[in-house]
Each structure stands twice: as C-alpha cells, then as structure tokens.
Design a protein around this motif. Structure first.
Motif, mmCIF file in Angstrom:
data_model
loop_
_atom_site.group_PDB
_atom_site.id
_atom_site.type_symbol
_atom_site.label_atom_id
_atom_site.label_comp_id
_atom_site.label_asym_id
_atom_site.label_seq_id
_atom_site.Cartn_x
_atom_site.Cartn_y
_atom_site.Cartn_z
ATOM 1 N N SER A 16 20.566 36.718 17.941
ATOM 2 C CA SER A 16 21.268 37.639 18.836
ATOM 3 C C SER A 16 22.582 38.105 18.208
ATOM 4 O O SER A 16 22.972 39.267 18.382
ATOM 5 C CB SER A 16 21.502 36.994 20.202
ATOM 6 O OG SER A 16 22.287 35.836 20.099
ATOM 7 N N TRP A 17 23.271 37.215 17.478
ATOM 8 C CA TRP A 17 24.472 37.635 16.730
ATOM 9 C C TRP A 17 24.115 38.723 15.727
ATOM 10 O O TRP A 17 24.814 39.745 15.627
ATOM 11 C CB TRP A 17 25.091 36.444 15.999
ATOM 12 C CG TRP A 17 25.992 36.886 14.875
ATOM 13 C CD1 TRP A 17 27.292 37.308 14.974
ATOM 14 C CD2 TRP A 17 25.639 37.010 13.489
ATOM 15 N NE1 TRP A 17 27.763 37.685 13.737
ATOM 16 C CE2 TRP A 17 26.782 37.512 12.808
ATOM 17 C CE3 TRP A 17 24.487 36.736 12.761
ATOM 18 C CZ2 TRP A 17 26.778 37.742 11.430
ATOM 19 C CZ3 TRP A 17 24.488 36.973 11.396
ATOM 20 C CH2 TRP A 17 25.617 37.462 10.741
ATOM 21 N N LYS B 70 21.607 40.820 15.766
ATOM 22 C CA LYS B 70 21.287 42.055 16.490
ATOM 23 C C LYS B 70 22.557 42.729 17.008
ATOM 24 O O LYS B 70 22.752 43.946 16.842
ATOM 25 C CB LYS B 70 20.344 41.753 17.648
ATOM 26 C CG LYS B 70 20.028 42.968 18.514
ATOM 27 C CD LYS B 70 19.321 42.558 19.787
ATOM 28 C CE LYS B 70 19.170 43.737 20.734
ATOM 29 N NZ LYS B 70 20.455 44.307 21.165
ATOM 30 N N ASP B 71 23.444 41.970 17.652
ATOM 31 C CA ASP B 71 24.650 42.551 18.236
ATOM 32 C C ASP B 71 25.585 43.123 17.165
ATOM 33 O O ASP B 71 26.320 44.078 17.423
ATOM 34 C CB ASP B 71 25.407 41.497 19.054
ATOM 35 C CG ASP B 71 24.672 41.131 20.326
ATOM 36 O OD1 ASP B 71 23.744 41.862 20.706
ATOM 37 O OD2 ASP B 71 25.009 40.091 20.928
ATOM 38 N N THR B 72 25.537 42.540 15.972
ATOM 39 C CA THR B 72 26.418 42.985 14.898
ATOM 40 C C THR B 72 25.857 44.197 14.163
ATOM 41 O O THR B 72 26.603 45.119 13.796
ATOM 42 C CB THR B 72 26.663 41.835 13.894
ATOM 43 O OG1 THR B 72 27.182 40.695 14.597
ATOM 44 C CG2 THR B 72 27.661 42.245 12.813
ATOM 45 N N LYS C 163 23.178 46.791 17.697
ATOM 46 C CA LYS C 163 23.598 46.499 19.070
ATOM 47 C C LYS C 163 22.820 47.285 20.116
ATOM 48 O O LYS C 163 22.494 46.771 21.179
ATOM 49 C CB LYS C 163 25.102 46.781 19.214
ATOM 50 C CG LYS C 163 25.685 46.262 20.518
ATOM 51 C CD LYS C 163 27.187 46.385 20.542
ATOM 52 C CE LYS C 163 27.781 45.803 21.811
ATOM 53 N NZ LYS C 163 27.538 44.372 21.948
ATOM 54 N N GLU C 164 22.511 48.532 19.828
ATOM 55 C CA GLU C 164 21.879 49.397 20.822
ATOM 56 C C GLU C 164 20.348 49.294 20.805
ATOM 57 O O GLU C 164 19.680 49.934 21.626
ATOM 58 C CB GLU C 164 22.301 50.854 20.595
ATOM 59 C CG GLU C 164 23.805 51.087 20.596
ATOM 60 C CD GLU C 164 24.480 50.575 21.858
ATOM 61 O OE1 GLU C 164 23.900 50.761 22.956
ATOM 62 O OE2 GLU C 164 25.567 49.971 21.756
#
Length: 500
Positions: free
Chosen positions: A306-307, A309-311, A314-315
């Motif tokens: 998830s880190w 992906k978010d980094t 993110k969208e």
C-alpha cells in the motif's frame, strides 16, 4: 434458524458479523474509530469508543434482521492484542488504552531483562520482551504515571473491556493473556514469580477462562440499547490471531496460516506446550482448549504494497497497479526488496532497520518494482516458515487469507517461495468468523471447534509449487537474507537523519 454474532474489535474499526447454523454470513456492519497519537511512537485509544461503536454496529445489525432476535443465541469476540486498559475499583477507565503498536516502552523491556533475565522470561512466557506486549506498558505507567497505577484495581485487554461493558463480568481468556508477558503459557496461570520480581500486584490480573466459556448473558441495559434479547449468551472470545486461526480451520497438527494484512502473520498449530523456539517466534495459547500456536510477524507486509501504491500510483486501483504481474519473471528482473519500512519483528526484533530496493537499473519498470515488493513480503514471511521447519515441523499446506489471497499470481508466488500447497478459502472473513465459531461451539451447536470448522469453512482453490520456480526462489531467498546483515549498520547510521 439460529444465529450467532462474531465481534472483531480491530485497531481502526469494529466489525460485527451475523452467521447462521449453516455457517453462512447473513450480514455484517463495521464502525471505525480514531487513533490518538500525541507523540511520536505513542498509540492510544479511548476504550469507550470501542463500546459506543460496537453498540451502534449491533444496533444496526439488529435493525436489519428480519427474524426473532431471541434466535440470535450467542455473541463472542476477536480482539486486538496487548492493549492496556486500567480500571479503578468501580470499573472506571483510568487513562486511554495503550495499544499493541505503541513503541514507547523500550526502556521497560530492558528493565524486564535486567530483573528477570532473558532465559527465565522465555521459560515462563515463551516470548521475548517486546514493546508491543502488555507488561512493559504496565511498567511504563508505574514509572511515569504512578498515581494512575495506584488507583488501578485490574488491567484488561481491549475485547475484555468491551465484554465487561456488555455483561458486567471481569475475565480474560488464555489466548489474549498469553500476549501480556505475565502468563505462564504452558501452565495457563498468571506468573506470581514475574509479578513479584517486577513488583506488579498479581491482584491486577483478572480471572482466566477458555475462549469458548460462557461468561453470562448481556445486561438488560445493553439489550435495550442494541435491540438484542436479554437472553443472548456471551462467550469469552480470543485474540485476533487465535480467532483468525479458528476461522481458517487451523485446529489440528500440520495446519498453518499465512495472513497478509497491514502486518503479515505466519501461524502454525501446536498440540503441545513444550516445543522450544528460543524466542525466535511467538508461542501463544490457542483459542482451542489445551492447544497452542507459533507465530512469526512481518510488521510491514501489506503495508509495504500500500505504501508503494500510495507513493507511485496513488490514484490507481490495486488491480491496475498489478496488471502484468504474472509476466514478470521470478526475481523481478534482478530486483530485491526488503519490507522493513517500520522495522522488523521476525526473525529480527529490530526497530532501526529500514527497507531497501537492491539491484535497480534503468531497465526496470514499475511492475518490476511491484513484483519485487510482493516477493520481498513473501520472503520475509518465509523466514518464519524456515524457523518452523528447522525446529522439525512439517509445513506442506498453508491456508492463505488477507490481501495476499486476493491475487492469483501472489498465491502462486507464495506456493513457490514457501514450497508448499497454498489454499484459498471460499469465504474469508478472518477473525470475525473465528469469534462467531466460538459462540456457535459455546452454544452447543457442535461437539468441537473442528466439527464447527467443517461447516463454517471450505476450500475454494489451491496452488501447487512449481519445481523450477522453487529452486530459483531458494537462491533468491539466500540473497534476500544477506540484505539485512549488510544494511543493518548503514541504517543505524541513517537513524539520526530521519524525521522521527
């Protein structure tokens, strides 16, 4: 038709699950609540938030139920482990609960080793002194908030406080008590020796019972608030990992669970109390009577993905991020990742180590990095499996739940890295199902938890290891294990440059 409710009291939300006698999930309701993080390393919650949100969730569940509420026969619990709740003589909360992921107690862990000694602690509790456990939290309050501890008449764990507010009964069961670092795990009693050595009043420790034991019925006032019948039976419940094991049918020797959520857990059933892992993995009482389980933990398992992906995306949805994952060869085209974003637990109890990508070059694409992250998470979990096997355990079939069971390629990677058959369940609700099963068993629907599991759980699909991939992953795993050793000193040097 009769029904039971499983309550899963997590760190960010409570989930209540309604199940019938056929093992079918009939409804579920979730309610979230906040963390309180006043300082770096602190993690607390208001215990009354748990009560309020669980009450609201049960009220919603009952409002959506079109049967006779008296047919909801029982309720039981799964709960986040280790959290310290201190109550006064009137059962009033004395301070916010200090949670499992609070790291303020390094000093108290050293004190435990200085006073008790590492060997004696392992002999009694089967576990090392780690910041997450409850005893270091009690010692922290004793040292820095002595006036609070002086007023305390009992300490509780999160789900046990919730159960108290529903029944007015004070108890703790063995699977959660094992995570306090005050229980003699083999003998299933509070350790008076540890209490005496550390000057902790043993009277603070609540009465102990089994996970399926009947505590009582809900109070008239709680029945009125929720709409449940006042005849609803309440059972003790279990620690979240113990309930996850029950809900995944990890109830006989040879059964192993891989659960990938924010953190990752590899958990294996133990029929005896005398296996020695030298503190390298956790050793806890199971929610099944007179059984145990060993457990290794990766702190940033699903969190690593998830880190990422978010980094870097993110969208995007996870499905988009992982498109083409199956086309990337074993080893991510020469890229290794170690998932030490927040330190590591097993086999390295190291709060300083941090994550690494090793082997990057200009040819690597984003999907190569995604595959490396997934392989790194799986390698970290394999370190626990390696410890189990080195002790003589046979690990040939593993139930996979959580985020790691949502992607077919990741399930095959698990089969190849673990060199074991990986099984995905047809309906996976994790600890909440385990809690419901404890209520079903306690209500007399089944003669054993194993018999209950035959109705409440079912295999969906399995993945066999591919021999060629197994050999490649063995070579990569040996390289992976070198990264910790070779970056430990570097990360210690970088520590002073971090934000916190």
């Amino acid at each position: 038709m009769k029904y039971v409710v499983g309550v899963d009291l997590g760190t960010s939300a409570v989930k209540v699950l309604l199940m019938n006698q056929e093992g079918k999930v009939c409804n579920e309701v979730s309610k979230s609540y906040p963390l309180i993080q006043e300082k770096s390393g602190y993690s607390e919650q208001d215990p009354n938030e748990w009560v309020d949100k669980t009450t609201a969730a049960l009220k919603d569940l009952v409002a959506q139920f079109d049967g006779d509420v008296s047919d909801i026969e029982g309720i039981s619990f799964s709960g986040q482990m280790h959290g310290l709740v201190l109550l006064d003589e009137n059962n009033g909360v004395l301070r916010n609960a200090i949670l499992w992921n609070d790291t303020r107690t390094t000093e108290q862990c050293h004190q435990i080793y200085d006073v008790v000694g590492e060997k004696k602690l392992l002999d009694i509790t089967k576990n090392p002194a780690l910041e997450g456990f409850t005893l270091p939290k009690i010692l922290w309050v004793k040292q820095y908030e002595p006036e609070i501890l002086e007023k305390a008449s009992v300490f509780m764990l999160p789900k046990d406080y919730l159960r108290l507010k529903m029944t007015e009964q004070i108890h703790m069961e063995y699977s959660d008590a094992a995570g306090t670092l005050l229980l003699n795990v083999a003998e299933k009693t509070w350790s008076e020796e540890l209490c005496e050595l550390l000057d902790v009043d043993v009277k603070l420790c609540p009465p102990l019972l089994e996970s399926h034991d009947l505590v009582g019925t809900i109070t008239d006032s709680f029945a009125a608030e929720t709409g449940l019948a006042s005849t609803t039976k309440v059972f003790a419940g279990g620690a979240d990992n113990a309930c996850g094991a029950i809900g995944s049918a990890i109830l006989i020797d040879g059964k192993t669970l891989c659960s990938i959520g924010t953190s990752g857990v590899v958990l294996s059933y133990e029929a005896t109390k005398d296996r020695d892992f030298d503190g390298k993995v956790h050793y806890f009482n199971h929610g099944q009577e007179d059984a145990f389980y060993t457990m290794g933990v990766t702190l940033a398992a699903g969190y690593s993905l998830s880190w990422f992906k978010d980094t870097f995306a993110k969208e995007e949805a996870f499905e988009t991020l992982l498109e083409g994952l199956e086309e990337v060869p074993v080893g991510a085209n020469g890229l290794l990742f170690t998932p030490y974003l927040v330190g590591e637990r097993t086999p390295y109890a190291d709060a300083t180590i941090r994550a690494s990508f090793v082997g990057m070059d200009a040819s690597h694409k984003r999907i190569d990095f995604a595959r490396a992250v997934i392989e790194g998470i799986t390698f970290s979990l394999n370190e626990s499996i390696e410890i189990f096997r080195e002790s003589g355990k046979t690990i040939d079939t593993i139930i996979s739940i959580g985020g790691g069971a949502k992607n077919e390629t990741w399930l095959q990677i698990q089969a190849d890295v673990f060199n074991a058959r990986i099984v995905k369940l047809s309906s996976e609700q994790g600890p909440a199902v385990g809690a419901a099963m404890l209520a079903a068993y306690g209500s007399g629907w089944f003669n054993s938890l194993q018999e209950c599991a035959e109705v409440f759980t079912a295999e969906d699909v399995s993945y066999e290891p591919i021999p060629e991939n197994v050999e490649k992953y063995k070579e990569l795993f040996n390289l992976y294990k070198q990264v910790y050793v070779q970056t430990k000193e570097l990360n210690e040097g970088l520590k002073s440059f971090r934000k916190n």
